[in-house]
Scaffold this active site. Sequence first.
Site, PDB file in Angstrom:
ATOM      1  N   ARG A  83      -1.802  -2.673 -18.454  1.00  0.00           N
ATOM      2  CA  ARG A  83      -3.095  -2.171 -18.374  1.00  0.00           C
ATOM      3  C   ARG A  83      -3.031  -0.861 -17.301  1.00  0.00           C
ATOM      4  O   ARG A  83      -2.684  -1.287 -16.109  1.00  0.00           O
ATOM      5  CB  ARG A  83      -4.227  -2.769 -18.282  1.00  0.00           C
ATOM      6  CG  ARG A  83      -4.620  -4.090 -18.939  1.00  0.00           C
ATOM      7  CD  ARG A  83      -5.970  -4.728 -18.915  1.00  0.00           C
ATOM      8  NE  ARG A  83      -6.823  -4.016 -19.385  1.00  0.00           N
ATOM      9  CZ  ARG A  83      -6.935  -3.986 -20.960  1.00  0.00           C
ATOM     10  NH1 ARG A  83      -6.332  -4.809 -21.788  1.00  0.00           N
ATOM     11  NH2 ARG A  83      -7.772  -3.057 -21.561  1.00  0.00           N
ATOM     12  N   THR A 114      -3.522   5.772 -21.859  1.00  0.00           N
ATOM     13  CA  THR A 114      -3.385   4.394 -21.322  1.00  0.00           C
ATOM     14  C   THR A 114      -2.077   3.929 -21.691  1.00  0.00           C
ATOM     15  O   THR A 114      -1.387   4.420 -22.589  1.00  0.00           O
ATOM     16  CB  THR A 114      -4.307   3.498 -21.844  1.00  0.00           C
ATOM     17  OG1 THR A 114      -4.298   3.546 -23.496  1.00  0.00           O
ATOM     18  CG2 THR A 114      -5.770   3.672 -21.468  1.00  0.00           C
ATOM     19  N   TYR A 130       0.892  -1.324  -0.003  1.00  0.00           N
ATOM     20  CA  TYR A 130       0.001  -0.029  -0.024  1.00  0.00           C
ATOM     21  C   TYR A 130       0.936   1.505  -0.056  1.00  0.00           C
ATOM     22  O   TYR A 130       1.814   1.518   0.749  1.00  0.00           O
ATOM     23  CB  TYR A 130      -0.836   0.190   1.152  1.00  0.00           C
ATOM     24  CG  TYR A 130      -2.306  -0.097   0.873  1.00  0.00           C
ATOM     25  CD1 TYR A 130      -3.065   0.869   0.061  1.00  0.00           C
ATOM     26  CD2 TYR A 130      -3.207  -1.023   1.397  1.00  0.00           C
ATOM     27  CE1 TYR A 130      -4.219   0.935  -0.246  1.00  0.00           C
ATOM     28  CE2 TYR A 130      -4.623  -1.217   1.115  1.00  0.00           C
ATOM     29  CZ  TYR A 130      -5.178  -0.191   0.125  1.00  0.00           C
ATOM     30  OH  TYR A 130      -6.368  -0.458  -0.197  1.00  0.00           O
ATOM     31  N   ASP A 172      -6.609  13.319 -24.936  1.00  0.00           N
ATOM     32  CA  ASP A 172      -6.349  11.972 -24.596  1.00  0.00           C
ATOM     33  C   ASP A 172      -5.612  11.181 -25.837  1.00  0.00           C
ATOM     34  O   ASP A 172      -6.035  10.838 -27.057  1.00  0.00           O
ATOM     35  CB  ASP A 172      -7.776  11.557 -24.476  1.00  0.00           C
ATOM     36  CG  ASP A 172      -7.717  10.112 -24.233  1.00  0.00           C
ATOM     37  OD1 ASP A 172      -6.805   9.353 -24.527  1.00  0.00           O
ATOM     38  OD2 ASP A 172      -8.968   9.506 -23.673  1.00  0.00           O
ATOM     39  N   GLU A 177      -0.539   4.777  -0.512  1.00  0.00           N
ATOM     40  CA  GLU A 177      -1.073   5.838  -0.660  1.00  0.00           C
ATOM     41  C   GLU A 177      -0.577   7.102  -0.411  1.00  0.00           C
ATOM     42  O   GLU A 177       0.216   7.494   0.448  1.00  0.00           O
ATOM     43  CB  GLU A 177      -2.625   6.082   0.092  1.00  0.00           C
ATOM     44  CG  GLU A 177      -3.428   5.129  -0.212  1.00  0.00           C
ATOM     45  CD  GLU A 177      -4.643   4.796   0.734  1.00  0.00           C
ATOM     46  OE1 GLU A 177      -4.070   4.393   1.732  1.00  0.00           O
ATOM     47  OE2 GLU A 177      -6.011   4.758   0.808  1.00  0.00           O
ATOM     48  N   LYS A 232      -1.941   0.203 -25.032  1.00  0.00           N
ATOM     49  CA  LYS A 232      -2.307   0.011 -26.604  1.00  0.00           C
ATOM     50  C   LYS A 232      -1.156   0.013 -27.406  1.00  0.00           C
ATOM     51  O   LYS A 232      -0.427  -0.755 -27.421  1.00  0.00           O
ATOM     52  CB  LYS A 232      -3.386   1.384 -27.108  1.00  0.00           C
ATOM     53  CG  LYS A 232      -4.665   1.140 -26.190  1.00  0.00           C
ATOM     54  CD  LYS A 232      -5.642   2.208 -26.684  1.00  0.00           C
ATOM     55  CE  LYS A 232      -6.868   2.128 -25.693  1.00  0.00           C
ATOM     56  NZ  LYS A 232      -6.938   2.653 -24.565  1.00  0.00           N
TER      57      LYS A 232
HETATM   58  N1  DSN Z   1     -11.807   0.358 -24.995  1.00  0.00           N
HETATM   59  C1  DSN Z   1     -10.773   1.059 -25.776  1.00  0.00           C
HETATM   60  C2  DSN Z   1     -10.618   0.881 -27.175  1.00  0.00           C
HETATM   61  O1  DSN Z   1     -10.940  -0.268 -27.860  1.00  0.00           O
HETATM   62  O2  DSN Z   1     -10.533   1.965 -27.952  1.00  0.00           O
HETATM   63  C3  DSN Z   1     -10.567   2.650 -25.472  1.00  0.00           C
HETATM   64  O3  DSN Z   1     -10.559   2.671 -24.065  1.00  0.00           O
END
Ligand code: DSN
Length: 398
Positions: free
Chosen positions: A239, A230, A45, A204, A47, A233
């Site tokens: 993730r 994120t 933990y 984003d 925080e 990707k």
């Molecule tokens: N769900 C994602 C996508 O497939 O683009 C976006 O967060």
Amino acid sequence: MESKVFEFIAKEQERQDRNIELIASENFVSENILKAVGSCFTNKYCEGYPYVRTTGRKGRYYGGTMYADELEEYCCDLWKKVYNTDYHVNVQPHSGSQANFAAYMSVIKPGDTILAMNLDNGGHLTHGSSVNFSGKLYDMQFYGVDENGFIDYEDMEKKIKEFRPAIVLAGASAYSRIIKFDLIREIIDRCATEDYPAPYFVVDMAHIAGLIAGGAHPSPFGLADIITTTTHKTLRGPRGGLIFCRPELANKVDGAIFPGSQGGPLMHVIAGKAICAEEALSPDYKEYAANVVKNSKAMCEEFIKMGYHVVTGGTDNHLFLLDLSKTHPTLTGKMLQEELDKHHITLNKNCVPGEQRKPAETSGVRVGTAAMTTKGWKEADFIEAAKKIDAIIKAMDL
Ligand code: DSN
């Protein structure tokens, strides 16, 4: 103790090894990232924040955080190097949605206006969907794409003047072209007046973050006020999410993550994010990013050659959208996704500009090349896959 869970993991591993993975938001992480995410940091933990070197301030709420502190600072330093930026970075967001939630919360109040890209035109759930917190908490207004599927920057300018949003948001989940961050900055500055200070420019970059890191897409750094992403990707990490912001917004952004919207950070995932940054800084990564785009263009051109309708007529990044309504009026995105599943090809149904069907059906599919490029696929493999998809469609009873 034996666990049934390992049966599921083995089956999922088999699926991932066997299938052609074309979901534009997925990728395959390295063994090192898998190890880090499965490491003992999951037990800790933490925080609060370490930031000993960057701010001189340390504010963890538990003892025993010395190694976690080192890790988090190391991770932050690396991400600044990846994007060659002096922006502040917060590596704690559990996901892209949490990052977006915190980005909005850090600079505006519920009820304020956000101008974002229309969801049907390639935006994201957290960019104002009525069933998402963004659509429920904020007054959402939208800009769209033109008749050819390109972002309509004139529409954006008109909407900024009309709605005077507190945030202008750029970024998308299903947009295949370069996003002109420099032009958006110019538009925002042009719209500011004495009684309407320039709204916050939030980007984003989740889908294209890896391409930006590898120099295969223009960067929003130096132009946007807050940048969310994120890490799983095109970045090919675990993730999770990240937020970058201009240094003067650091306290607001940090406060919006903890204690504003999250508790303890996932230190094992932060360990994975640090390795993801190390990998993004490696010489191979530039080549990977360039190959993702090259492969996407090759596959997209093959579909066009075979007579398919690609939204915008091409791609500049890791994905493209097939609009089936133009060529196969009775074939929905859902039907094609399910048929391809039977042939071990994985992709997802997707709305297309001017969508006439429900999001659960859709008239299009989204095709992405980041994951199979990681598996070593080259242009010829993607062209072969396009032909295979075409053959499967031709064999369907439509
Ligand atoms: N769900 C994602 C996508 O497939 O683009 C976006 O967060």
